[in-house]
Design a protein around this motif. Structure first.
Motif, short mmCIF file in Angstrom:
data_model
loop_
_atom_site.label_atom_id
_atom_site.label_comp_id
_atom_site.label_asym_id
_atom_site.label_seq_id
_atom_site.Cartn_x
_atom_site.Cartn_y
_atom_site.Cartn_z
N UNK A 70 0.72 46.95 2.95
CA UNK A 70 1.43 45.95 2.14
C UNK A 70 1.20 46.25 0.68
N UNK A 71 2.28 46.28 -0.09
CA UNK A 71 2.18 46.57 -1.51
C UNK A 71 3.21 45.72 -2.25
N UNK A 72 2.91 45.40 -3.49
CA UNK A 72 3.86 44.64 -4.30
C UNK A 72 4.95 45.57 -4.84
N UNK A 73 6.07 44.97 -5.13
CA UNK A 73 7.17 45.74 -5.72
C UNK A 73 6.69 46.43 -6.99
N UNK A 74 7.10 47.70 -7.13
CA UNK A 74 6.65 48.49 -8.25
C UNK A 74 5.41 49.31 -7.97
N UNK A 96 8.03 51.24 -5.57
CA UNK A 96 8.53 50.69 -4.31
C UNK A 96 9.30 49.39 -4.52
N UNK A 97 10.31 49.22 -3.69
CA UNK A 97 11.18 48.06 -3.75
C UNK A 97 11.12 47.32 -2.41
N UNK A 98 11.43 46.04 -2.39
CA UNK A 98 11.43 45.30 -1.12
C UNK A 98 12.33 45.95 -0.07
N UNK A 99 13.40 46.57 -0.50
CA UNK A 99 14.31 47.22 0.45
C UNK A 99 13.73 48.49 1.06
N UNK A 100 12.58 48.93 0.58
CA UNK A 100 11.88 50.06 1.21
C UNK A 100 11.05 49.61 2.42
N UNK A 101 10.98 48.32 2.64
CA UNK A 101 10.23 47.80 3.78
C UNK A 101 10.82 48.31 5.09
N UNK A 102 9.97 48.93 5.90
CA UNK A 102 10.43 49.51 7.17
C UNK A 102 9.24 50.12 7.89
N UNK A 103 9.48 50.54 9.12
CA UNK A 103 8.52 51.40 9.81
C UNK A 103 8.91 52.84 9.48
N UNK A 104 7.92 53.59 9.02
CA UNK A 104 8.16 54.97 8.62
C UNK A 104 7.62 55.92 9.70
N UNK A 105 8.46 56.89 10.05
CA UNK A 105 8.13 57.86 11.09
C UNK A 105 8.15 59.28 10.52
N UNK A 106 7.24 60.10 10.96
CA UNK A 106 7.32 61.52 10.60
C UNK A 106 7.89 62.28 11.81
N UNK A 119 4.42 54.01 11.04
CA UNK A 119 3.49 53.21 10.25
C UNK A 119 4.30 52.21 9.42
N UNK A 120 3.83 50.97 9.38
CA UNK A 120 4.57 49.91 8.71
C UNK A 120 4.33 49.95 7.20
N UNK A 121 5.41 49.88 6.46
CA UNK A 121 5.34 49.73 5.01
C UNK A 121 6.06 48.43 4.66
N UNK A 122 5.36 47.54 3.99
CA UNK A 122 5.93 46.26 3.59
C UNK A 122 5.79 46.12 2.09
N UNK A 123 6.91 45.90 1.42
CA UNK A 123 6.91 45.73 -0.02
C UNK A 123 7.31 44.30 -0.34
N UNK A 124 6.41 43.58 -0.99
CA UNK A 124 6.67 42.18 -1.32
C UNK A 124 7.27 42.08 -2.72
N UNK A 125 8.11 41.07 -2.89
CA UNK A 125 8.78 40.89 -4.19
C UNK A 125 7.97 40.02 -5.11
#
Length: 117
Positions: A11-15, A85-95, A111-117
Motif C-alpha cells: 500500500x502506498x500513497x499517490x505520488x 504512482x496513481x490510484x489507477x495503478x492499483x491492481x494485482x501485478x504478475x510477472x 502481488x497486490x499494489x494498492x495506491x491510495x488517493x
C-alpha cells in the motif's frame, strides 16, 4: 519445474514509489522476454512493461516515464520500478517469463499494489 515469485507489492500513497521483484527458481532461463502485467478488479489483464533478453524495453502508454523495467540474467530476476504512482495503478501485478525458442511460458502468482488517493 520453474516457479516465479513476486515481491515488493503493498500500500502506498499517490505520488509514491514501489519496486517489484520477480525471482525464478529452478532451471536457468535464457533467451526469454520478461514482462509485468496487471489486473484490476473487473478488468482484463494488461501488459505493463516488457524486456527482451537483449535488453529492449516497451511500456504501456499509461506508465511511460513513470515505470522502469529491468532484469538481472545472472540472478534470473526481473524488476519493475514504479514512480509517481496513481490510484489507477492499483491492481494485482504478475510477472511472466516467456521464450518461444525454448518453449516455456511461466507466470507468477501475483502481488497486490494498492495506491491510495
Amino acid at each position: 519445474q520453474v516457479q516465479l515469485v513476486e515481491s515488493g507489492g503493498g500500500l502506498v500513497q499517490a505520488g509514491g514509489s514501489l519496486t517489484l521483484s520477480c525471482a525464478a527458481s529452478g532451471s536457468i532461463l535464457r533467451l526469454d522476454t520478461r514482462g509485468w502485467y496487471r489486473q484490476a478488479p473487473g478488468k482484463q489483464r494488461e501488459l505493463v512493461a516488457s524486456i527482451t533478453s537483449g535488453g529492449s524495453t516497451s511500456y504501456a502508454d499509461s506508465v511511460k516515464d513513470r515505470f522502469t523495467i529491468s532484469r538481472d540474467n545472472a540472478k534470473n530476476m526481473v524488476y519493475l520500478q514504479m514512480n509517481s504512482l496513481k490510484p489507477e495503478d492499483t491492481a494485482v501485478y504478475y510477472c511472466r517469463y516467456n521464450s518461444v525458442v525454448n518453449r516455456y511460458d511461466y507466470w507468477g502468482q501475483g502481488t497486490q499494489v494498492t495506491v491510495s488517493s
